[in-house]
Design a protein around this motif. Structure first.
Motif, PDB file in Angstrom:
ATOM      1  N   PRO A   1      24.303 -27.521  71.267  1.00  0.00           N
ATOM      2  CA  PRO A   1      22.883 -27.340  70.940  1.00  0.00           C
ATOM      3  C   PRO A   1      22.590 -27.711  69.491  1.00  0.00           C
ATOM      4  O   PRO A   1      23.403 -27.511  68.596  1.00  0.00           O
ATOM      5  CB  PRO A   1      22.658 -25.840  71.176  1.00  0.00           C
ATOM      6  N   LYS A   2      21.376 -28.277  69.287  1.00  0.00           N
ATOM      7  CA  LYS A   2      20.916 -28.646  67.951  1.00  0.00           C
ATOM      8  C   LYS A   2      19.749 -27.748  67.576  1.00  0.00           C
ATOM      9  O   LYS A   2      18.930 -27.379  68.429  1.00  0.00           O
ATOM     10  CB  LYS A   2      20.501 -30.122  67.914  1.00  0.00           C
ATOM     11  N   GLY A   3      19.640 -27.414  66.296  1.00  0.00           N
ATOM     12  CA  GLY A   3      18.581 -26.526  65.828  1.00  0.00           C
ATOM     13  C   GLY A   3      17.355 -27.301  65.384  1.00  0.00           C
ATOM     14  O   GLY A   3      17.369 -27.955  64.344  1.00  0.00           O
TER      15      GLY A   3
ATOM     16  N   LEU B   1      10.274 -30.714  62.323  1.00  0.00           N
ATOM     17  CA  LEU B   1      10.603 -31.159  60.972  1.00  0.00           C
ATOM     18  C   LEU B   1      11.921 -31.920  60.948  1.00  0.00           C
ATOM     19  O   LEU B   1      12.138 -32.777  60.090  1.00  0.00           O
ATOM     20  CB  LEU B   1      10.697 -29.956  60.038  1.00  0.00           C
ATOM     21  N   GLY B   2      12.805 -31.604  61.868  1.00  0.00           N
ATOM     22  CA  GLY B   2      14.118 -32.237  61.949  1.00  0.00           C
ATOM     23  C   GLY B   2      15.133 -31.254  62.489  1.00  0.00           C
ATOM     24  O   GLY B   2      14.840 -30.071  62.706  1.00  0.00           O
ATOM     25  N   TYR B   3      16.348 -31.746  62.741  1.00  0.00           N
ATOM     26  CA  TYR B   3      17.440 -30.892  63.200  1.00  0.00           C
ATOM     27  C   TYR B   3      18.150 -30.279  61.990  1.00  0.00           C
ATOM     28  O   TYR B   3      18.413 -30.966  60.995  1.00  0.00           O
ATOM     29  CB  TYR B   3      18.442 -31.682  64.029  1.00  0.00           C
ATOM     30  N   LEU B   4      18.474 -29.016  62.108  1.00  0.00           N
ATOM     31  CA  LEU B   4      19.120 -28.283  61.030  1.00  0.00           C
ATOM     32  C   LEU B   4      20.422 -28.949  60.599  1.00  0.00           C
ATOM     33  O   LEU B   4      21.327 -29.142  61.423  1.00  0.00           O
ATOM     34  CB  LEU B   4      19.396 -26.846  61.492  1.00  0.00           C
ATOM     35  N   ASP B   5      20.515 -29.309  59.319  1.00  0.00           N
ATOM     36  CA  ASP B   5      21.742 -29.837  58.718  1.00  0.00           C
ATOM     37  C   ASP B   5      22.330 -31.003  59.498  1.00  0.00           C
ATOM     38  O   ASP B   5      23.553 -31.189  59.531  1.00  0.00           O
ATOM     39  CB  ASP B   5      22.800 -28.722  58.601  1.00  0.00           C
TER      40      ASP B   5
ATOM     41  N   GLU C   1      21.726 -37.231  60.716  1.00  0.00           N
ATOM     42  CA  GLU C   1      22.063 -38.334  61.610  1.00  0.00           C
ATOM     43  C   GLU C   1      21.418 -38.140  62.977  1.00  0.00           C
ATOM     44  O   GLU C   1      20.844 -39.079  63.552  1.00  0.00           O
ATOM     45  CB  GLU C   1      23.580 -38.466  61.749  1.00  0.00           C
ATOM     46  N   ALA C   2      21.506 -36.925  63.529  1.00  0.00           N
ATOM     47  CA  ALA C   2      20.875 -36.654  64.819  1.00  0.00           C
ATOM     48  C   ALA C   2      19.358 -36.765  64.710  1.00  0.00           C
ATOM     49  O   ALA C   2      18.689 -37.257  65.632  1.00  0.00           O
ATOM     50  CB  ALA C   2      21.264 -35.265  65.318  1.00  0.00           C
ATOM     51  N   THR C   3      18.811 -36.346  63.583  1.00  0.00           N
ATOM     52  CA  THR C   3      17.369 -36.462  63.374  1.00  0.00           C
ATOM     53  C   THR C   3      16.953 -37.921  63.359  1.00  0.00           C
ATOM     54  O   THR C   3      15.950 -38.305  63.979  1.00  0.00           O
ATOM     55  CB  THR C   3      16.960 -35.779  62.058  1.00  0.00           C
ATOM     56  N   ALA C   4      17.727 -38.751  62.673  1.00  0.00           N
ATOM     57  CA  ALA C   4      17.406 -40.184  62.593  1.00  0.00           C
ATOM     58  C   ALA C   4      17.531 -40.861  63.951  1.00  0.00           C
ATOM     59  O   ALA C   4      16.776 -41.789  64.259  1.00  0.00           O
ATOM     60  CB  ALA C   4      18.318 -40.866  61.580  1.00  0.00           C
TER      61      ALA C   4
ATOM     62  N   ASP D   1      12.462 -42.255  65.139  1.00  0.00           N
ATOM     63  CA  ASP D   1      12.681 -43.580  64.556  1.00  0.00           C
ATOM     64  C   ASP D   1      11.871 -43.739  63.262  1.00  0.00           C
ATOM     65  O   ASP D   1      11.065 -42.872  62.902  1.00  0.00           O
ATOM     66  CB  ASP D   1      12.370 -44.675  65.580  1.00  0.00           C
ATOM     67  N   PRO D   2      12.072 -44.842  62.531  1.00  0.00           N
ATOM     68  CA  PRO D   2      11.391 -45.019  61.229  1.00  0.00           C
ATOM     69  C   PRO D   2       9.875 -45.013  61.317  1.00  0.00           C
ATOM     70  O   PRO D   2       9.197 -44.745  60.319  1.00  0.00           O
ATOM     71  CB  PRO D   2      11.928 -46.378  60.752  1.00  0.00           C
ATOM     72  N   ASP D   3       9.318 -45.294  62.492  1.00  0.00           N
ATOM     73  CA  ASP D   3       7.867 -45.279  62.654  1.00  0.00           C
ATOM     74  C   ASP D   3       7.342 -43.906  63.066  1.00  0.00           C
ATOM     75  O   ASP D   3       6.141 -43.760  63.348  1.00  0.00           O
ATOM     76  CB  ASP D   3       7.435 -46.318  63.688  1.00  0.00           C
ATOM     77  N   GLY D   4       8.240 -42.920  63.132  1.00  0.00           N
ATOM     78  CA  GLY D   4       7.807 -41.565  63.447  1.00  0.00           C
ATOM     79  C   GLY D   4       7.786 -41.209  64.912  1.00  0.00           C
ATOM     80  O   GLY D   4       7.356 -40.111  65.285  1.00  0.00           O
ATOM     81  N   TRP D   5       8.266 -42.114  65.786  1.00  0.00           N
ATOM     82  CA  TRP D   5       8.270 -41.831  67.224  1.00  0.00           C
ATOM     83  C   TRP D   5       9.503 -41.018  67.590  1.00  0.00           C
ATOM     84  O   TRP D   5      10.627 -41.398  67.277  1.00  0.00           O
ATOM     85  CB  TRP D   5       8.255 -43.122  68.035  1.00  0.00           C
ATOM     86  N   PHE D   6       9.279 -39.885  68.258  1.00  0.00           N
ATOM     87  CA  PHE D   6      10.372 -39.055  68.750  1.00  0.00           C
ATOM     88  C   PHE D   6      10.777 -39.543  70.127  1.00  0.00           C
ATOM     89  O   PHE D   6       9.965 -39.633  71.045  1.00  0.00           O
ATOM     90  CB  PHE D   6       9.937 -37.588  68.816  1.00  0.00           C
ATOM     91  N   HIS D   7      12.069 -39.876  70.274  1.00  0.00           N
ATOM     92  CA  HIS D   7      12.601 -40.379  71.537  1.00  0.00           C
ATOM     93  C   HIS D   7      13.074 -39.189  72.372  1.00  0.00           C
ATOM     94  O   HIS D   7      14.088 -38.567  72.069  1.00  0.00           O
ATOM     95  CB  HIS D   7      13.741 -41.356  71.267  1.00  0.00           C
ATOM     96  N   THR D   8      12.328 -38.892  73.430  1.00  0.00           N
ATOM     97  CA  THR D   8      12.544 -37.657  74.182  1.00  0.00           C
ATOM     98  C   THR D   8      13.761 -37.698  75.096  1.00  0.00           C
ATOM     99  O   THR D   8      14.300 -36.652  75.444  1.00  0.00           O
ATOM    100  CB  THR D   8      11.320 -37.329  75.045  1.00  0.00           C
TER     101      THR D   8
END
Length: 546
Positions: A213-215, A406-410, A413-416, A420-427
């Motif tokens: 799991p990711k936070g 906001l992103g994954y805790l610590d 790399e997983a957040t990136a 993506d750089p354009d702000g789209w979250f890949h579900t």
């Protein structure tokens, strides 16, 4: 206009919500939990007292406070108090074993843990102390967790009695309240007022159906924005009474649950566990108007032999999702459970509520789609190269907007990888939109399987199975096959008194599906393995089939 009614959502914080709700709805019931009934004014007072107890215990702004408990008023109070003390909430799944809880507590550096004395016959803190890795060096109540300084026991089953505070760094709920006297009320109010909208509000860990799991971190503003959007689509008002069956540790029970209620003065009625008899009795006794949950909740209510013995006429709104919702189920929920509106929605831990239907949508729209974007989200369907696809074509669902995590805790790399750089979250979900912009989820990318070179999305097959007479619920997974690589395996739960053979099921599927989509094996089961959000754990079904 108050800070919590500003339609833009700017300036919102959870402590501000508590203050505003007490001012607007003071005498109305906020929480009904068995014998405990709190008005909004009483809620504010209890939260302030508990927050001062945390401050007296050393909790500082930016600390993490973990709640590992089932749905009771204690969960709500502990969460709101943590926020008022300036801390970020870390909810823990009540199904976690000791090692899983230890991992989350360690990764978040949680300073305080709220946990019951016992739940369903087990002591969660004992599980934590017995976990591998818990024997390390630590000054606090659990070795191996150097950041954990305090465990607060929630009096749930009373199994431990006075022994709950026998360990150093471990106190009871009432003892924490007693510490509030050490902190002036003005200091507690100042701490709450200092919380900013863009401070980290919570860290919710993904369901972990695959992988570690990711936070996912969200701000106060985001938490309130998505709750406001849910409330708007559901037309929630002060007269509503909301039975929260979904666990509070999940965003469906927390952000789309009690936070929604507090925005509009509705009453929260938490369900400790889902028991169909208890649910029917609670709906009748408390005149419940809103019951969200996965489709299996409503299928179980409909199948109950004594359902008609209860007055369900107060029901107004059901919101469901997490799985395919047949048209027949929507119609039965309206006709037989007396819901005025049945809505479907789509969200993830990283986005909470991304799309949702409207109360005037047709049963067909509610069944075949998860609604249109809400909470400021943009929606895009993309192919494997990231190119946008036209309406009607399946691709990966991408989301963009102010309420993506906001992103994954610590884990930059997983957040990136996820955003993506354009702000789209890949579900990682597969779906398409129609001409009106309504989203249909076809399946998870990881759940798709390939039969002889042809892609099969289990949801399509599950939709056919759901229309079979007597089927309560079903799931389809891909399993290894020497000739075709993979084939489909179906698992079905039947209503009492109904019987189907494997041959019957396969024959119907052959009439309605292309041959490669037809399950090659059918297993009848009493229940399907699910996570706390009601999603079927398909990796467990695949393991059974091999």
């Amino acid at each position: 206009m108050s800070e919590t009614t500003d339609a833009t959502g700017h300036g919102w914080t959870i402590p501000g919500l508590v203050r505003d709700a007490a001012r607007r709805f003071g005498a109305r019931e906020a929480i009904v939990d068995g014998a405990t009934r709190l008005t909004y004014a009483q809620l504010e007072a209890r939260v302030g007292e508990l927050a001062r107890g945390l401050i007296a215990s050393g909790v500082q702004p930016g600390d993490r406070v973990c709640v590992w408990a089932p749905n009771t008023h204690h969960w709500v109070l502990a969460t709101l108090a943590a926020h008022s003390a300036g801390a970020a909430l870390v909810p823990l799944n009540t199904r976690f074993l000791g090692a899983e809880a230890l991992d989350v507590l360690d990764r978040t550096g949680s300073r305080v843990l709220f946990a019951p004395d016992s739940f369903l016959g087990r002591d969660p803190v004992a599980l934590l102390r017995a976990a591998e890795g818990a024997g390390g060096v630590g000054r606090g109540p659990v070795g191996g967790l150097p950041d954990l300084e305090l465990i607060v026991r929630i009096p749930l089953e009373g199994a431990l009695g006075e022994a709950a505070s026998a360990h150093p760094g471990e106190i009871g709920w009432e003892q924490l309240l007693e510490r509030a006297a050490q902190v002036p009320a003005a200091e507690g109010a100042a701490r709450a007022a200092a919380v900013a909208p863009d401070d980290v509000c919570d860290i919710l860990f993904t369901s972990g159906t695959t992988g570690r799991p990711k936070g996912a971190m969200s701000s106060h503003r985001q938490t309130l924005d998505v709750a406001a959007a849910w409330a708007e689509r559901g037309e929630v008002g002060a007269a509503d009474r909301y039975l929260v069956i979904s666990p509070f540790f999940h965003s469906f029970g927390y952000k789309a649950g009690f936070v929604v209620c507090f925005l509009h003065g509705a009453a929260v009625v938490p369900a400790l566990t889902f028991d169909v008899d208890a649910a029917l009795s609670t709906i009748e006794r408390e005149r419940i108007t809103i019951v969200p949950g996965p489709p299996t909740i409503f299928q179980t209510l409909l199948a109950h032999p004594r359902r008609d013995d209860h007055d369900l006429g107060s029901l107004r709104l059901a919101v469901t999702g997490s799985a395919m919702v047949p048209v027949a189920l929507v119609e039965r929920m309206r006709d037989e459970l007396s819901f005025d509106a049945v809505l479907t929605a789509y969200g993830l831990t990283e986005a909470v509520v991304a799309t949702m239907c409207r109360t005037d949508d047709s049963p067909e729209t509610i069944s075949r789609t998860a609604g249109c974007p809400t909470a400021g989200f943009e929606l895009r369907i993309a192919d494997v190269e990231g190119r946008e696809l036209p309406a009607g074509e399946d691709g990966e669902v991408l989301l963009r907007g102010p309420n993506v995590m906001l992103g994954y805790l610590d884990d930059p790399e997983a957040t990136a990888r996820a955003v993506d750089p354009d702000g789209w979250f890949h579900t990682g979900d597969v779906g398409h939109v129609d001409a009106h912009g309504y989203l249909t989820i076809t399946d998870r990318l990881k759940d798709m399987f390939t039969v002889g070179g042809f892609n099969v999305y289990p949801a399509e097959v599950e939709n056919v199975l759901a229309r079979l007479d007597g089927v309560v619920a079903g799931a389809v997974v891909g399993v290894p096959d020497e000739r075709l690589g993979e084939v489909g395996a179906a698992y079905l739960i039947m209503e009492p008194g109904h019987a189907l053979s494997e041959q019957d099921v396969i024959a119907v599927c052959r009439e309605r599906l292309a041959n490669y989509k037809v399950p090659r094996q059918v297993t009848f089961v009493r229940e399907l393995p699910r996570n706390a959000a009601g999603k079927v754990l398909k990796h467990e079904l695949r393991a059974l089939a091999q």
